[in-house]
Scaffold this active site. Structure first.
Site, PDB file in Angstrom:
ATOM      1  N   LYS A   1     -10.300  12.403   8.523  1.00  0.00           N
ATOM      2  CA  LYS A   1      -9.846  11.981   9.854  1.00  0.00           C
ATOM      3  C   LYS A   1      -9.806  13.173  10.810  1.00  0.00           C
ATOM      4  O   LYS A   1      -9.637  14.311  10.366  1.00  0.00           O
ATOM      5  CB  LYS A   1      -8.410  11.421   9.757  1.00  0.00           C
ATOM      6  CG  LYS A   1      -8.289  10.085   9.073  1.00  0.00           C
ATOM      7  CD  LYS A   1      -6.829   9.640   9.024  1.00  0.00           C
ATOM      8  CE  LYS A   1      -6.678   8.298   8.335  1.00  0.00           C
ATOM      9  NZ  LYS A   1      -7.306   7.173   9.053  1.00  0.00           N
TER      10      LYS A   1
ATOM     11  N   ARG B   1      -7.631  -0.631   0.849  1.00  0.00           N
ATOM     12  CA  ARG B   1      -8.142  -1.835   0.185  1.00  0.00           C
ATOM     13  C   ARG B   1      -8.560  -1.534  -1.252  1.00  0.00           C
ATOM     14  O   ARG B   1      -8.521  -2.431  -2.104  1.00  0.00           O
ATOM     15  CB  ARG B   1      -9.293  -2.427   1.014  1.00  0.00           C
ATOM     16  CG  ARG B   1     -10.468  -1.514   1.179  1.00  0.00           C
ATOM     17  CD  ARG B   1     -11.386  -1.917   2.320  1.00  0.00           C
ATOM     18  NE  ARG B   1     -10.823  -1.582   3.637  1.00  0.00           N
ATOM     19  CZ  ARG B   1     -11.401  -1.850   4.806  1.00  0.00           C
ATOM     20  NH1 ARG B   1     -12.567  -2.482   4.836  1.00  0.00           N
ATOM     21  NH2 ARG B   1     -10.833  -1.505   5.941  1.00  0.00           N
TER      22      ARG B   1
ATOM     23  N   GLU C   1      -9.432   3.476   2.130  1.00  0.00           N
ATOM     24  CA  GLU C   1      -8.907   3.639   0.771  1.00  0.00           C
ATOM     25  C   GLU C   1      -7.838   2.608   0.417  1.00  0.00           C
ATOM     26  O   GLU C   1      -7.632   2.299  -0.751  1.00  0.00           O
ATOM     27  CB  GLU C   1      -8.338   5.052   0.595  1.00  0.00           C
ATOM     28  CG  GLU C   1      -6.894   5.276   1.078  1.00  0.00           C
ATOM     29  CD  GLU C   1      -6.698   5.058   2.566  1.00  0.00           C
ATOM     30  OE1 GLU C   1      -7.707   5.070   3.304  1.00  0.00           O
ATOM     31  OE2 GLU C   1      -5.550   4.864   3.007  1.00  0.00           O
TER      32      GLU C   1
ATOM     33  N   LYS D   1       0.839  -1.209   0.000  1.00  0.00           N
ATOM     34  CA  LYS D   1       0.000   0.000   0.000  1.00  0.00           C
ATOM     35  C   LYS D   1       0.873   1.257   0.000  1.00  0.00           C
ATOM     36  O   LYS D   1       1.652   1.474   0.914  1.00  0.00           O
ATOM     37  CB  LYS D   1      -0.903  -0.012   1.234  1.00  0.00           C
ATOM     38  CG  LYS D   1      -1.703   1.294   1.460  1.00  0.00           C
ATOM     39  CD  LYS D   1      -2.620   1.195   2.678  1.00  0.00           C
ATOM     40  CE  LYS D   1      -3.301   2.524   3.004  1.00  0.00           C
ATOM     41  NZ  LYS D   1      -4.139   2.449   4.223  1.00  0.00           N
TER      42      LYS D   1
ATOM     43  N   ASP E   1     -12.183   6.740   3.829  1.00  0.00           N
ATOM     44  CA  ASP E   1     -10.980   6.495   4.625  1.00  0.00           C
ATOM     45  C   ASP E   1     -10.546   5.021   4.565  1.00  0.00           C
ATOM     46  O   ASP E   1      -9.456   4.683   4.981  1.00  0.00           O
ATOM     47  CB  ASP E   1     -11.233   6.925   6.080  1.00  0.00           C
ATOM     48  CG  ASP E   1      -9.953   7.081   6.874  1.00  0.00           C
ATOM     49  OD1 ASP E   1      -8.865   7.078   6.250  1.00  0.00           O
ATOM     50  OD2 ASP E   1     -10.037   7.227   8.111  1.00  0.00           O
TER      51      ASP E   1
HETATM   52  N1  BES Z   1      -4.340   4.313   7.014  1.00  0.00           N
HETATM   53  C1  BES Z   1      -5.450   3.945   7.787  1.00  0.00           C
HETATM   54  C2  BES Z   1      -5.127   2.881   8.835  1.00  0.00           C
HETATM   55  C3  BES Z   1      -4.160   3.277   9.926  1.00  0.00           C
HETATM   56  C4  BES Z   1      -4.634   3.673  11.158  1.00  0.00           C
HETATM   57  C5  BES Z   1      -2.810   3.167   9.727  1.00  0.00           C
HETATM   58  C6  BES Z   1      -3.746   4.002  12.166  1.00  0.00           C
HETATM   59  C7  BES Z   1      -1.910   3.493  10.735  1.00  0.00           C
HETATM   60  C8  BES Z   1      -2.384   3.911  11.952  1.00  0.00           C
HETATM   61  C9  BES Z   1      -6.566   3.388   6.894  1.00  0.00           C
HETATM   62  O1  BES Z   1      -6.622   3.901   5.615  1.00  0.00           O
HETATM   63  C10 BES Z   1      -7.865   3.719   7.561  1.00  0.00           C
HETATM   64  O2  BES Z   1      -8.119   4.865   7.759  1.00  0.00           O
HETATM   65  N2  BES Z   1      -8.635   2.695   7.894  1.00  0.00           N
HETATM   66  C11 BES Z   1      -9.885   2.886   8.542  1.00  0.00           C
HETATM   67  C12 BES Z   1     -10.834   1.835   8.017  1.00  0.00           C
HETATM   68  C13 BES Z   1     -12.257   2.024   8.487  1.00  0.00           C
HETATM   69  C14 BES Z   1     -12.846   3.255   7.865  1.00  0.00           C
HETATM   70  C15 BES Z   1     -13.029   0.787   8.115  1.00  0.00           C
HETATM   71  C16 BES Z   1      -9.687   2.690  10.046  1.00  0.00           C
HETATM   72  O3  BES Z   1      -8.901   1.825  10.434  1.00  0.00           O
HETATM   73  O4  BES Z   1     -10.285   3.438  10.804  1.00  0.00           O
HETATM   74 ZN    ZN Z   2      -7.703   5.695   5.438  1.00  0.00          ZN
HETATM   75 ZN    ZN Z   3      -4.766   4.543   4.832  1.00  0.00          ZN
END
Ligand code: BES
Ligand code: ZN
Ligand code: ZN
Length: 502
Positions: free
Chosen positions: A278, A352, A350, A266, A348
């Site tokens: 966020k 996947r 994104e 990724k 968010d």
């Molecule tokens: N990049 C984030 C995941 C992340 C969180 C990486 C904390 C490093 C530290 C990812 O893109 C994300 O925001 N995922 C969401 C998914 C949710 C919306 C299903 C998450 O984990 O909140």
């Molecule tokens: Zn994200």
């Molecule tokens: Zn991310």
């Protein structure tokens, strides 16, 4: 400031008598087993003379050193050709990881030391080299003279060994090559999003790959749209800095019947969340959201450097996830490279979306194995904490990858993909939704999403490194603040294992 340069290493069977008068001698120590005599004991010091070992132990005992894990004690000892002796506690363990951590803690503490001589290498040359390089790592590219480090760091390391044969030399070279790959990944992660955006990331990856003599292909935003990479285009379209797909191909099989391994990482150069934005607190850490891409690029280069007798093809999607008038919206539907349609409920989620396209592309090469890695979910941190990658995938390969991850000290842990979670990715308008409507098992739901795109028959492992790729706490062992380079050593360990055992 320039990039970190690792010290140079040489093997020796005794402490050189010349040229080391300003050096530090690094020794490993452990707590004494005898109740009566509490001083720490020097380990693996067959190459020091007995009188010197006695003097070192006496000096350590005099200042109350214990030999507990990671404890550092610096003493001056007469009768040795070095300026001082640095003892590092190994605790009760003598694993490669204990040596790596001890060497790392020591390297981190060495200000204004240019030359090091060490006995840790008597136990494990490779681990000593990795610990020293990774512990001594610094990222000073964006420091002006006002805050730049005052010294140039460690320059020369002499590794004491029983013999200077082929095996020791290869261990030294392997350790240095692996550590260099880890620092390459760390440099990418630590480079801020102002300076590392998809086109620039692709350019730097291409330059490194070309220098290593491996094949590179870069698709720009127009080519991506034309070819049907709906996920990468959808995520990238909110940014003024358009997405890329980088493909690095290393052919080590050389016509022989050897395995092909696909790597996918990724590469979100910054994740604001997009329209599903966020919160501000901690958002700066999303500079690490390309940690998976950084790792697979570094591993592809390392496979070439080490001339592994397998084919390795890295497919690396890169995009910046921004909110803007051109950004994708929650509720939009996009079409992945294989024709699967997806309702984007949360912009968010994104990672996947870009990974699914990349996985489809990677499977078109008909690999035997596919390893993808990503800073994919906050749920990884909730489930496993900051230092334990979650490993999902096809059962057998997942277990193989997590066992290797344990053995290299990155400590990945196997996690299931419970069938019932799959149904929660159903959408009311498209083939799939990009999130479930609940937070339970978030890391596993993301794994399920990716599984939809892995071709039948491919042995697959997905490594979620949301926490482990980026250290927001204090330094420990050989791990600095910021980019850690996880899971470079896990993936490379798996490639070596496949090269050897198929
Ligand atoms: N990049 C984030 C995941 C992340 C969180 C990486 C904390 C490093 C530290 C990812 O893109 C994300 O925001 N995922 C969401 C998914 C949710 C919306 C299903 C998450 O984990 O909140
Ligand atoms: Zn994200
Ligand atoms: Zn991310």
């Amino acid at each position: 400031m320039s990039a970190y340069t690792a010290p140079s290493f040489t093997l020796a069977t005794s402490i050189p008598q010349r040229g080391v008068s300003a050096a530090v001698l690094l020794v490993g120590v452990r707590p004494s087993e005898k109740e009566s005599d509490k001083g720490p004991k020097v380990v693996d010091a067959q190459l020091l003379d007995k009188a010197a070992v006695k003097s070192i132990e006496a000096a350590l005992k005099a200042v109350g050193a214990s030999g507990s894990a990671d404890q550092l004690t610096r003493v001056v000892v007469d009768g040795l050709p070095v300026a001082s002796v640095l003892a590092v506690g190994l605790g009760k363990s003598d694993s490669a990881e204990a040596i790596r951590r001890a060497a790392g803690v020591a390297a981190r503490s060495l200000d204004n030391v240019e030359i090091l001589v060490t006995t840790l290498s008597e136990r494990d040359v490779d681990a000593t080299v990795q610990g020293v390089v990774l512990g001594g790592y610094r990222f000073a590219e964006f420091r002006s003279a006002k805050t730049a480090p005052k010294d140039a760091g460690l320059q020369k390391v002499t590794l004491l060994v029983g013999d200077k044969g082929r095996a020791q030399k290869d261990a030294m070279e392997r350790g240095a090559a692996v550590a260099t790959a880890v620092t390459t990944a760390r440099d990418f992660v630590n480079t801020p999003p102002s300076h590392l955006f998809p086109a620039e990331f692709a350019k730097r990856a291409k330059a490194l790959a070309t220098a290593e003599g491996i094949e590179v292909e870069v698709l720009d935003e127009k080519e991506l749209a034309k070819a049907g990479y709906g996920g990468i285009v959808g995520v990238g379209k909110g940014s003024s800095r358009p997405p890329r797909l980088v493909r690095l191909t290393y052919r080590g099989a050389k016509g022989k019947k050897a395995k092909t391994v696909a790597l996918v990482g990724k590469g979100i150069t910054f994740d604001t969340g997009g329209i599903s934005i966020k919160p501000a607190g901690g958002m700066e850490n999303m500079t690490s959201d390309m940690g998976g891409a950084a790792a697979v690029i570094a591993v592809a280069l390392l496979a070439a450097r080490r001339q592994l007798p397998i084919d390795v093809i890295a497919t690396v999607p890169m995009a910046e996830n921004m909110p803007s008038a051109t950004a994708q919206r929650p509720g939009d539907v996009l079409t992945h490279l294989d024709g699967t349609t997806v309702e984007v409920i949360n912009t968010d989620a994104e990672g996947r979306l870009i990974l699914a396209d990349a996985i489809v592309r990677a499977c078109q090469d008909e690999p035997d194995y596919l390893i993808d890695t990503a800073t994919l979910t906050g749920a990884q941190l909730v489930a496993l904490g900051t230092r334990t990658p979650g490993v999902m995938g096809t059962d057998e390969f997942r277990d193989r990858v997590s066992a290797i991850s344990q053995s290299v000290g990155e400590n990945g842990w196997a996690m299931p993909l419970p069938e019932e979670l799959r149904d929660d990715l159903k959408s009311k308008v498209a083939d799939l939704a990009n999130v479930t409507n609940h937070r339970n098992g978030g890391m596993l739901a993301a794994g399920h999403y990716l599984r939809e795109f892995v071709a039948d028959g491919v042995q697959w492992a997905h490594i979620d490194v949301a926490g482990p790729a980026y250290n927001t706490g204090g330094p420990w062992g050989y791990t600095p603040k910021g980019g850690t380079g996880v899971p470079v050593r896990t993936i490379f360990g798996v490639l070596e294992d496949i090269a050897e055992n198929g």
